[in-house]
Scaffold this motif. Structure first.
Motif, PDB file in Angstrom:
ATOM      1  N   GLN A 148      13.226  25.852  26.543  1.00 16.15           N
ATOM      2  CA  GLN A 148      12.904  25.112  25.319  1.00 16.15           C
ATOM      3  C   GLN A 148      14.134  24.956  24.434  1.00 16.15           C
ATOM      4  N   GLN A 149      14.883  26.027  24.221  1.00 17.67           N
ATOM      5  CA  GLN A 149      16.060  25.913  23.360  1.00 17.67           C
ATOM      6  C   GLN A 149      17.116  25.021  24.008  1.00 17.67           C
ATOM      7  N   ASP A 150      17.303  25.147  25.313  1.00 17.44           N
ATOM      8  CA  ASP A 150      18.281  24.300  26.004  1.00 17.44           C
ATOM      9  C   ASP A 150      17.900  22.823  25.901  1.00 17.44           C
ATOM     10  N   PHE A 151      16.600  22.563  25.986  1.00 18.85           N
ATOM     11  CA  PHE A 151      16.154  21.175  25.842  1.00 18.85           C
ATOM     12  C   PHE A 151      16.487  20.628  24.462  1.00 18.85           C
ATOM     13  N   LEU A 152      16.236  21.419  23.420  1.00 21.07           N
ATOM     14  CA  LEU A 152      16.540  20.955  22.058  1.00 21.07           C
ATOM     15  C   LEU A 152      18.036  20.711  21.887  1.00 21.07           C
ATOM     16  N   CYS A 153      18.847  21.573  22.459  1.00 26.40           N
ATOM     17  CA  CYS A 153      20.302  21.381  22.383  1.00 26.40           C
ATOM     18  C   CYS A 153      20.705  20.036  22.981  1.00 26.40           C
ATOM     19  N   GLN A 154      20.132  19.735  24.132  1.00 25.35           N
ATOM     20  CA  GLN A 154      20.484  18.490  24.824  1.00 25.35           C
ATOM     21  C   GLN A 154      19.892  17.270  24.119  1.00 25.35           C
ATOM     22  N   ALA A 155      18.625  17.370  23.708  1.00 25.43           N
ATOM     23  CA  ALA A 155      17.948  16.230  23.095  1.00 25.43           C
ATOM     24  C   ALA A 155      18.540  15.876  21.737  1.00 25.43           C
ATOM     25  N   GLN A 156      19.140  16.837  21.048  1.00 25.85           N
ATOM     26  CA  GLN A 156      19.659  16.599  19.709  1.00 25.85           C
ATOM     27  C   GLN A 156      20.949  15.781  19.700  1.00 25.85           C
ATOM     28  N   ARG A 157      21.640  15.750  20.809  1.00 25.00           N
ATOM     29  CA  ARG A 157      22.920  15.046  20.858  1.00 25.00           C
ATOM     30  C   ARG A 157      22.745  13.562  20.517  1.00 25.00           C
ATOM     31  N   GLY A 158      23.492  13.123  19.527  1.00 21.82           N
ATOM     32  CA  GLY A 158      23.409  11.730  19.113  1.00 21.82           C
ATOM     33  C   GLY A 158      22.262  11.421  18.177  1.00 21.82           C
ATOM     34  N   GLN A 159      21.489  12.437  17.802  1.00 20.31           N
ATOM     35  CA  GLN A 159      20.334  12.238  16.930  1.00 20.31           C
ATOM     36  C   GLN A 159      20.668  12.648  15.493  1.00 20.31           C
ATOM     37  N   ALA A 160      19.911  12.107  14.552  1.00 24.03           N
ATOM     38  CA  ALA A 160      20.110  12.468  13.145  1.00 24.03           C
ATOM     39  C   ALA A 160      19.433  13.791  12.809  1.00 24.03           C
ATOM     40  N   TRP A 161      18.462  14.186  13.633  1.00 19.63           N
ATOM     41  CA  TRP A 161      17.749  15.425  13.343  1.00 19.63           C
ATOM     42  C   TRP A 161      18.485  16.633  13.926  1.00 19.63           C
ATOM     43  N   SER A 162      18.165  17.805  13.378  1.00 16.48           N
ATOM     44  CA  SER A 162      18.691  19.069  13.892  1.00 16.48           C
ATOM     45  C   SER A 162      17.513  19.964  14.256  1.00 16.48           C
ATOM     46  N   TRP A 163      17.807  21.089  14.868  1.00 15.54           N
ATOM     47  CA  TRP A 163      16.737  21.992  15.294  1.00 15.54           C
ATOM     48  C   TRP A 163      17.036  23.423  14.853  1.00 15.54           C
ATOM     49  N   VAL A 164      15.993  24.230  14.806  1.00 20.51           N
ATOM     50  CA  VAL A 164      16.087  25.664  14.520  1.00 20.51           C
ATOM     51  C   VAL A 164      15.133  26.384  15.463  1.00 20.51           C
ATOM     52  N   ASN A 165      15.555  27.509  15.991  1.00 16.24           N
ATOM     53  CA  ASN A 165      14.680  28.363  16.792  1.00 16.24           C
ATOM     54  C   ASN A 165      14.461  29.660  16.032  1.00 16.24           C
ATOM     55  N   LEU A 166      13.231  29.899  15.579  1.00 18.28           N
ATOM     56  CA  LEU A 166      12.877  31.145  14.907  1.00 18.28           C
ATOM     57  C   LEU A 166      12.344  32.122  15.944  1.00 18.28           C
ATOM     58  N   ILE A 167      12.889  33.338  15.957  1.00 21.55           N
ATOM     59  CA  ILE A 167      12.534  34.338  16.962  1.00 21.55           C
ATOM     60  C   ILE A 167      11.902  35.545  16.274  1.00 21.55           C
ATOM     61  N   PRO A 168      10.571  35.655  16.282  1.00 19.74           N
ATOM     62  CA  PRO A 168       9.911  36.838  15.727  1.00 19.74           C
ATOM     63  C   PRO A 168       9.686  37.893  16.815  1.00 19.74           C
ATOM     64  N   PRO A 169       9.463  39.172  16.420  1.00 12.29           N
ATOM     65  CA  PRO A 169       9.082  40.197  17.394  1.00 12.29           C
ATOM     66  C   PRO A 169       7.576  40.156  17.633  1.00 12.29           C
ATOM     67  N   PHE A 170       6.866  41.288  17.505  1.00  7.99           N
ATOM     68  CA  PHE A 170       5.408  41.272  17.556  1.00  7.99           C
ATOM     69  C   PHE A 170       4.882  40.442  16.377  1.00  7.99           C
ATOM     70  N   VAL A 171       3.724  39.803  16.566  1.00  7.57           N
ATOM     71  CA  VAL A 171       3.185  38.906  15.544  1.00  7.57           C
ATOM     72  C   VAL A 171       1.798  39.381  15.110  1.00  7.57           C
ATOM     73  N   SER A 172       1.532  39.325  13.807  1.00 10.92           N
ATOM     74  CA  SER A 172       0.196  39.570  13.274  1.00 10.92           C
ATOM     75  C   SER A 172      -0.233  38.339  12.490  1.00 10.92           C
ATOM     76  N   GLY A 173      -1.539  38.209  12.304  1.00 11.17           N
ATOM     77  CA  GLY A 173      -2.042  37.062  11.560  1.00 11.17           C
ATOM     78  C   GLY A 173      -3.535  36.932  11.731  1.00 11.17           C
ATOM     79  N   PHE A 174      -4.112  35.960  11.047  1.00 13.10           N
ATOM     80  CA  PHE A 174      -5.557  35.729  11.133  1.00 13.10           C
ATOM     81  C   PHE A 174      -5.829  34.547  12.045  1.00 13.10           C
ATOM     82  N   ALA A 175      -6.682  34.782  13.033  1.00 11.93           N
ATOM     83  CA  ALA A 175      -7.149  33.704  13.902  1.00 11.93           C
ATOM     84  C   ALA A 175      -8.319  34.237  14.708  1.00 11.93           C
ATOM     85  N   VAL A 176      -9.268  33.368  14.986  1.00 11.97           N
ATOM     86  CA  VAL A 176     -10.384  33.702  15.862  1.00 11.97           C
ATOM     87  C   VAL A 176     -10.415  32.623  16.937  1.00 11.97           C
ATOM     88  N   GLY A 177     -10.434  33.044  18.195  1.00  9.17           N
ATOM     89  CA  GLY A 177     -10.380  32.082  19.281  1.00  9.17           C
ATOM     90  C   GLY A 177      -9.044  32.089  19.986  1.00  9.17           C
TER      91      GLY A 177
END
Length: 353
Positions: A148-177
């Motif tokens: 995924q990160q390699d794809f963003l690196c390649q796809a961003q070339r020549g584009q006006a947009w930029s990308w960020v990869n956020l890397i969390p460890p274990f995740v908590s949150g509210f969700a059912v399903g």
């Protein structure tokens, strides 16, 4: 986010724990938020739903074509598969489909915020050198986070947009399903133990009980995603993100037990994937007495995944200096927010009080 024009976010994976946290934060920050899902429902109050199958590239293009004002994409979708290798194609494909469709539909697209995870550092294979840094060498593939990160690196070339990869460890949150839900799994396990008059034994390994780890709550990931969307320093690079404190289950487990009116007990490794599906009759008794939602406890939680999480006997600690130096300074207390998530499940009548 201060702007003369309201920013427009497309959130992929908004029905999951991380995507929900991102969508909630963006709504609170005044964004117009579009949630892409198969059902097309707005997963969070204040959002708009877009019905689309992210696995279908043509469907993505057609669904996003009317939304030329999308300014940011937040990607937190995940497709589970039977092996690490089998995960690569669907998870890379969905990201590619969303990015290419958004790029084609929205000429003003400015940033793509991807959320991956600590498997980026190989924690799934065993102990790693800690704290994990964004500059660490990669592990052996397959690992769809790399793709995924390699794809963003390649796809961003020549584009006006930029990308960020956020890397969390274990995740908590509210969700059912969402079966990969540590808070819900612990909440259901605790309710069954309490009904049977048992103390709350830590069901993982003794090594995991003592190991040092971090958690990133969906609230914290949402705050980091909102920051990354507008921060000039957050462009075409990865950032670790965590709550801000390190924790050990040895310290957190008694806090959880006390919040549920239970006595904590020492670890007793228990195969939850084997024993929890057999507790449906106990759960039904609790649910009927307290008017809880009717759920199939064998399916609502991926118990094999909970076993995996609670048996990780090596430290999982990410170095978060890079994101702080770049300007993100939010910090929340892990034990407090974990209890808060259990309270949310109680308020929504998912687990008993």
């Amino acid at each position: 986010m201060s702007s003369s024009k309201q920013p427009v976010a497309l959130v992929a994976g908004a029905s999951g724990i991380v995507g929900t946290g991102i969508a909630q934060r963006l709504v609170a920050d005044g964004w117009r938020v579009l949630c892409a899902s198969r059902s097309g429902g707005g997963c969070v109050p204040g959002t708009e739903g877009i019905a689309v199958d992210l696995m279908d590239p043509q469907a993505c293009r057609q669904a996003l074509l009317p939304y030329e004002d999308i300014s940011h994409v937040f990607y937190a979708a995940y497709q589970q598969a039977q092996s690490r290798a089998a995960e690569v194609a669907p998870n890379l494909g969905m990201l590619r489909n969303v990015v290419e469709a958004a790029s084609a539909a929205a000429p003003g697209l400015r940033k793509i915020v991807l959320v991956t995870g600590a498997k980026f550092y190989g924690i799934q294979w065993g102990a790693v050198s800690t704290p994990c840094r964004e500059s660490d060498a990669r592990q052996l593939p397959p690992n769809f986070y790399y793709d995924q990160q390699d794809f963003l690196c390649q796809a961003q070339r020549g584009q006006a947009w930029s990308w960020v990869n956020l890397i969390p460890p274990f995740v908590s949150g509210f969700a059912v399903g969402n079966p990969m839900n540590l808070v819900l799994g612990i909440g259901i396990y605790a309710a069954v133990c309490k009904e049977l008059g048992l103390p709350l034994r830590f069901p993982g390994s003794t090594g995991a009980y003592d190991a040092l780890h971090q958690i990133a709550d969906a609230q914290q990931i949402g705050a980091a995603a909102s920051w990354a969307a507008s921060a000039e320093a957050a462009a075409n690079q990865a950032f670790n993100v965590a709550n801000g404190d390190a924790a050990r289950w040895r310290n957190t487990w008694p806090v959880i037990a006390a919040s549920l009116g239970m006595e904590a007990a020492q670890p007793k490794t228990m195969p939850l994937a084997d024993v929890m599906p057999d507790q449906q009759a106990v759960w039904n008794r609790v649910a009927q007495r307290q008017g809880l939602r009717g759920i199939d406890i064998a399916k609502i939680v991926d118990w094999a995944w909970v076993d995996y999480m609670l048996r990780m006997s090596h430290d999982v600690v990410l170095e978060t200096g890079k994101i702080r130096r770049a300007g993100f300074h939010a910090c929340i207390e892990t034990d407090r927010v974990f209890v808060q998530r259990l309270r949310e499940l109680q308020e929504h009548k998912v687990i008993p009080r």
